[in-house]
Write a protein that holds these residues in place. Structure first.
Motif, PDB file in Angstrom:
ATOM      1  N   GLY A  38       0.797  -1.214   0.000  1.00 17.65           N
ATOM      2  CA  GLY A  38       0.000   0.000   0.000  1.00 17.65           C
ATOM      3  C   GLY A  38       0.835   1.272   0.000  1.00 17.65           C
ATOM      4  O   GLY A  38       0.307   2.366  -0.163  1.00 17.65           O
ATOM      5  N   GLN A  39       2.154   1.144   0.143  1.00 13.47           N
ATOM      6  CA  GLN A  39       3.072   2.290   0.110  1.00 13.47           C
ATOM      7  C   GLN A  39       3.533   2.613  -1.310  1.00 13.47           C
ATOM      8  O   GLN A  39       4.260   3.572  -1.525  1.00 13.47           O
ATOM      9  N   LEU A  40       3.122   1.825  -2.277  1.00 13.09           N
ATOM     10  CA  LEU A  40       3.592   1.974  -3.652  1.00 13.09           C
ATOM     11  C   LEU A  40       2.726   2.983  -4.398  1.00 13.09           C
ATOM     12  O   LEU A  40       1.895   2.644  -5.223  1.00 13.09           O
ATOM     13  N   ASP A  41       2.954   4.255  -4.110  1.00 20.38           N
ATOM     14  CA  ASP A  41       2.128   5.337  -4.658  1.00 20.38           C
ATOM     15  C   ASP A  41       2.097   5.392  -6.181  1.00 20.38           C
ATOM     16  O   ASP A  41       1.118   5.842  -6.759  1.00 20.38           O
ATOM     17  N   ALA A  42       3.144   4.967  -6.855  1.00 21.06           N
ATOM     18  CA  ALA A  42       3.201   5.032  -8.320  1.00 21.06           C
ATOM     19  C   ALA A  42       2.588   3.801  -8.987  1.00 21.06           C
ATOM     20  O   ALA A  42       2.449   3.752 -10.201  1.00 21.06           O
ATOM     21  N   LEU A  43       2.198   2.804  -8.190  1.00 24.88           N
ATOM     22  CA  LEU A  43       1.724   1.529  -8.734  1.00 24.88           C
ATOM     23  C   LEU A  43       0.432   1.692  -9.516  1.00 24.88           C
ATOM     24  O   LEU A  43      -0.544   2.256  -9.031  1.00 24.88           O
ATOM     25  N   GLN A  44       0.438   1.191 -10.756  1.00 24.93           N
ATOM     26  CA  GLN A  44      -0.737   1.225 -11.618  1.00 24.93           C
ATOM     27  C   GLN A  44      -1.250  -0.165 -11.936  1.00 24.93           C
ATOM     28  O   GLN A  44      -2.394  -0.321 -12.345  1.00 24.93           O
ATOM     29  N   GLY A  45      -0.415  -1.185 -11.784  1.00 25.94           N
ATOM     30  CA  GLY A  45      -0.825  -2.553 -12.054  1.00 25.94           C
ATOM     31  C   GLY A  45      -0.106  -3.521 -11.143  1.00 25.94           C
ATOM     32  O   GLY A  45       1.111  -3.456 -10.987  1.00 25.94           O
ATOM     33  N   LEU A  46      -0.871  -4.411 -10.521  1.00 30.26           N
ATOM     34  CA  LEU A  46      -0.324  -5.437  -9.633  1.00 30.26           C
ATOM     35  C   LEU A  46      -0.979  -6.756 -10.010  1.00 30.26           C
ATOM     36  O   LEU A  46      -2.189  -6.920  -9.871  1.00 30.26           O
ATOM     37  N   TYR A  47      -0.194  -7.672 -10.530  1.00 34.07           N
ATOM     38  CA  TYR A  47      -0.710  -8.950 -11.010  1.00 34.07           C
ATOM     39  C   TYR A  47      -0.219 -10.071 -10.106  1.00 34.07           C
ATOM     40  O   TYR A  47       0.974 -10.362 -10.056  1.00 34.07           O
ATOM     41  N   LEU A  48      -1.147 -10.664  -9.386  1.00 32.99           N
ATOM     42  CA  LEU A  48      -0.826 -11.718  -8.422  1.00 32.99           C
ATOM     43  C   LEU A  48      -1.608 -13.000  -8.690  1.00 32.99           C
ATOM     44  O   LEU A  48      -1.623 -13.901  -7.852  1.00 32.99           O
ATOM     45  N   ASP A  49      -2.251 -13.090  -9.846  1.00 35.67           N
ATOM     46  CA  ASP A  49      -3.098 -14.246 -10.132  1.00 35.67           C
ATOM     47  C   ASP A  49      -2.279 -15.532 -10.281  1.00 35.67           C
ATOM     48  O   ASP A  49      -1.083 -15.509 -10.512  1.00 35.67           O
ATOM     49  N   ASP A  50      -2.955 -16.636 -10.113  1.00 38.47           N
ATOM     50  CA  ASP A  50      -2.381 -17.974 -10.231  1.00 38.47           C
ATOM     51  C   ASP A  50      -1.284 -18.220  -9.202  1.00 38.47           C
ATOM     52  O   ASP A  50      -0.194 -18.678  -9.516  1.00 38.47           O
ATOM     53  N   ASN A  51      -1.575 -17.866  -7.961  1.00 39.27           N
ATOM     54  CA  ASN A  51      -0.728 -18.138  -6.806  1.00 39.27           C
ATOM     55  C   ASN A  51      -1.584 -18.825  -5.750  1.00 39.27           C
ATOM     56  O   ASN A  51      -2.757 -19.118  -5.987  1.00 39.27           O
ATOM     57  N   ALA A  52      -1.031 -19.068  -4.602  1.00 37.62           N
ATOM     58  CA  ALA A  52      -1.762 -19.696  -3.497  1.00 37.62           C
ATOM     59  C   ALA A  52      -1.917 -18.708  -2.343  1.00 37.62           C
ATOM     60  O   ALA A  52      -1.809 -19.073  -1.181  1.00 37.62           O
ATOM     61  N   LEU A  53      -2.159 -17.452  -2.669  1.00 37.96           N
ATOM     62  CA  LEU A  53      -2.304 -16.415  -1.640  1.00 37.96           C
ATOM     63  C   LEU A  53      -3.601 -16.629  -0.864  1.00 37.96           C
ATOM     64  O   LEU A  53      -4.580 -17.145  -1.408  1.00 37.96           O
ATOM     65  N   SER A  54      -3.606 -16.194   0.383  1.00 35.68           N
ATOM     66  CA  SER A  54      -4.791 -16.362   1.222  1.00 35.68           C
ATOM     67  C   SER A  54      -5.046 -15.088   2.017  1.00 35.68           C
ATOM     68  O   SER A  54      -4.178 -14.228   2.109  1.00 35.68           O
ATOM     69  N   GLY A  55      -6.236 -14.994   2.556  1.00 32.36           N
ATOM     70  CA  GLY A  55      -6.584 -13.844   3.378  1.00 32.36           C
ATOM     71  C   GLY A  55      -7.164 -12.717   2.538  1.00 32.36           C
ATOM     72  O   GLY A  55      -7.213 -12.788   1.312  1.00 32.36           O
ATOM     73  N   PRO A  56      -7.568 -11.653   3.211  1.00 29.71           N
ATOM     74  CA  PRO A  56      -8.182 -10.527   2.504  1.00 29.71           C
ATOM     75  C   PRO A  56      -7.144  -9.665   1.782  1.00 29.71           C
ATOM     76  O   PRO A  56      -5.957  -9.696   2.105  1.00 29.71           O
ATOM     77  N   VAL A  57      -7.629  -8.902   0.823  1.00 27.94           N
ATOM     78  CA  VAL A  57      -6.785  -7.899   0.175  1.00 27.94           C
ATOM     79  C   VAL A  57      -6.618  -6.764   1.182  1.00 27.94           C
ATOM     80  O   VAL A  57      -7.609  -6.271   1.727  1.00 27.94           O
ATOM     81  N   PRO A  58      -5.382  -6.336   1.456  1.00 25.50           N
ATOM     82  CA  PRO A  58      -5.176  -5.272   2.439  1.00 25.50           C
ATOM     83  C   PRO A  58      -5.895  -3.985   2.061  1.00 25.50           C
ATOM     84  O   PRO A  58      -5.868  -3.577   0.894  1.00 25.50           O
ATOM     85  N   THR A  59      -6.523  -3.379   3.016  1.00 32.40           N
ATOM     86  CA  THR A  59      -7.226  -2.111   2.770  1.00 32.40           C
ATOM     87  C   THR A  59      -6.280  -1.020   2.304  1.00 32.40           C
ATOM     88  O   THR A  59      -6.676  -0.104   1.598  1.00 32.40           O
ATOM     89  N   GLU A  60      -5.002  -1.136   2.654  1.00 30.20           N
ATOM     90  CA  GLU A  60      -3.994  -0.158   2.229  1.00 30.20           C
ATOM     91  C   GLU A  60      -3.886  -0.071   0.708  1.00 30.20           C
ATOM     92  O   GLU A  60      -3.558   0.986   0.163  1.00 30.20           O
ATOM     93  N   LEU A  61      -4.164  -1.163   0.003  1.00 28.43           N
ATOM     94  CA  LEU A  61      -4.125  -1.128  -1.457  1.00 28.43           C
ATOM     95  C   LEU A  61      -5.251  -0.260  -2.011  1.00 28.43           C
ATOM     96  O   LEU A  61      -5.109   0.338  -3.073  1.00 28.43           O
ATOM     97  N   GLY A  62      -6.328  -0.142  -1.298  1.00 32.89           N
ATOM     98  CA  GLY A  62      -7.443   0.708  -1.722  1.00 32.89           C
ATOM     99  C   GLY A  62      -7.141   2.180  -1.598  1.00 32.89           C
ATOM    100  O   GLY A  62      -7.864   3.005  -2.163  1.00 32.89           O
ATOM    101  N   ASN A  63      -6.089   2.533  -0.880  1.00 35.08           N
ATOM    102  CA  ASN A  63      -5.717   3.932  -0.716  1.00 35.08           C
ATOM    103  C   ASN A  63      -4.852   4.458  -1.849  1.00 35.08           C
ATOM    104  O   ASN A  63      -4.550   5.645  -1.899  1.00 35.08           O
ATOM    105  N   LEU A  64      -4.441   3.585  -2.772  1.00 34.90           N
ATOM    106  CA  LEU A  64      -3.609   4.018  -3.885  1.00 34.90           C
ATOM    107  C   LEU A  64      -4.452   4.816  -4.858  1.00 34.90           C
ATOM    108  O   LEU A  64      -5.591   4.484  -5.137  1.00 34.90           O
ATOM    109  N   ASP A  65      -3.891   5.887  -5.402  1.00 33.29           N
ATOM    110  CA  ASP A  65      -4.619   6.786  -6.284  1.00 33.29           C
ATOM    111  C   ASP A  65      -4.874   6.209  -7.663  1.00 33.29           C
ATOM    112  O   ASP A  65      -5.833   6.573  -8.320  1.00 33.29           O
ATOM    113  N   LYS A  66      -4.029   5.374  -8.153  1.00 33.69           N
ATOM    114  CA  LYS A  66      -4.125   4.894  -9.525  1.00 33.69           C
ATOM    115  C   LYS A  66      -5.152   3.807  -9.663  1.00 33.69           C
ATOM    116  O   LYS A  66      -5.360   2.998  -8.879  1.00 33.69           O
TER     117      LYS A  66
END
Length: 74
Positions: A46-74
Protein backbone atom coordinates in the motif's frame (compact mmCIF):
# COMPACT_ATOMS: atom_id res chain seq x y z
CA UNK A 1 17.47 5.14 -11.44
CA UNK A 2 14.69 3.51 -9.49
CA UNK A 3 12.97 0.28 -10.50
CA UNK A 4 9.75 1.05 -12.38
CA UNK A 5 8.74 -2.40 -13.60
CA UNK A 6 9.11 -5.77 -11.90
CA UNK A 7 8.24 -8.65 -14.22
CA UNK A 8 8.82 -12.00 -12.54
CA UNK A 9 5.81 -13.96 -13.75
CA UNK A 10 5.99 -17.70 -14.33
CA UNK A 11 9.13 -18.50 -12.33
CA UNK A 12 7.56 -20.89 -9.80
CA UNK A 13 8.75 -18.95 -6.74
CA UNK A 14 7.51 -20.32 -3.43
CA UNK A 15 6.94 -18.81 0.00
CA UNK A 16 5.32 -15.55 1.05
CA UNK A 17 5.45 -12.26 -0.85
CA UNK A 18 8.35 -10.29 0.63
CA UNK A 19 7.35 -7.23 2.63
CA UNK A 20 10.45 -5.56 1.17
CA UNK A 21 8.54 -5.04 -2.09
CA UNK A 22 6.99 -2.07 -0.30
CA UNK A 23 10.23 -0.08 -0.69
CA UNK A 24 9.96 -0.07 -4.50
CA UNK A 25 8.01 3.18 -4.42
CA UNK A 26 8.79 4.11 -8.04
CA UNK A 27 7.33 0.84 -9.38
CA UNK A 28 4.51 1.36 -11.86
CA UNK A 29 3.75 -2.30 -12.50
CA UNK A 30 4.48 -5.64 -10.86
CA UNK A 31 3.92 -9.01 -12.51
CA UNK A 32 4.17 -11.64 -9.80
CA UNK A 33 1.65 -14.09 -11.25
CA UNK A 34 2.00 -17.81 -12.00
CA UNK A 35 4.12 -18.80 -9.01
CA UNK A 36 3.45 -20.82 -5.92
CA UNK A 37 3.46 -17.83 -3.57
CA UNK A 38 1.43 -18.30 -0.41
CA UNK A 39 0.33 -16.42 2.65
CA UNK A 40 -1.22 -12.99 2.70
CA UNK A 41 -0.57 -9.91 0.57
CA UNK A 42 1.74 -7.62 2.56
CA UNK A 43 0.18 -4.35 3.71
CA UNK A 44 3.49 -2.69 2.73
CA UNK A 45 2.37 -2.82 -0.91
CA UNK A 46 0.00 0.00 0.00
CA UNK A 47 3.07 2.29 0.11
CA UNK A 48 3.59 1.97 -3.65
CA UNK A 49 2.13 5.34 -4.66
CA UNK A 50 3.20 5.03 -8.32
CA UNK A 51 1.72 1.53 -8.73
CA UNK A 52 -0.74 1.23 -11.62
CA UNK A 53 -0.83 -2.55 -12.05
CA UNK A 54 -0.32 -5.44 -9.63
CA UNK A 55 -0.71 -8.95 -11.01
CA UNK A 56 -0.83 -11.72 -8.42
CA UNK A 57 -3.10 -14.25 -10.13
CA UNK A 58 -2.38 -17.97 -10.23
CA UNK A 59 -0.73 -18.14 -6.81
CA UNK A 60 -1.76 -19.70 -3.50
CA UNK A 61 -2.30 -16.42 -1.64
CA UNK A 62 -4.79 -16.36 1.22
CA UNK A 63 -6.58 -13.84 3.38
CA UNK A 64 -8.18 -10.53 2.50
CA UNK A 65 -6.79 -7.90 0.17
CA UNK A 66 -5.18 -5.27 2.44
CA UNK A 67 -7.23 -2.11 2.77
CA UNK A 68 -3.99 -0.16 2.23
CA UNK A 69 -4.13 -1.13 -1.46
CA UNK A 70 -7.44 0.71 -1.72
CA UNK A 71 -5.72 3.93 -0.72
CA UNK A 72 -3.61 4.02 -3.89
CA UNK A 73 -4.62 6.79 -6.28
CA UNK A 74 -4.13 4.89 -9.53
Amino acid sequence: HQLQSLELDGNQFTGPLPTELGVLTAAHIMYLNAHELGGSIPTELGQLDALQGLYLDDNALSGPVPTELGNLDK
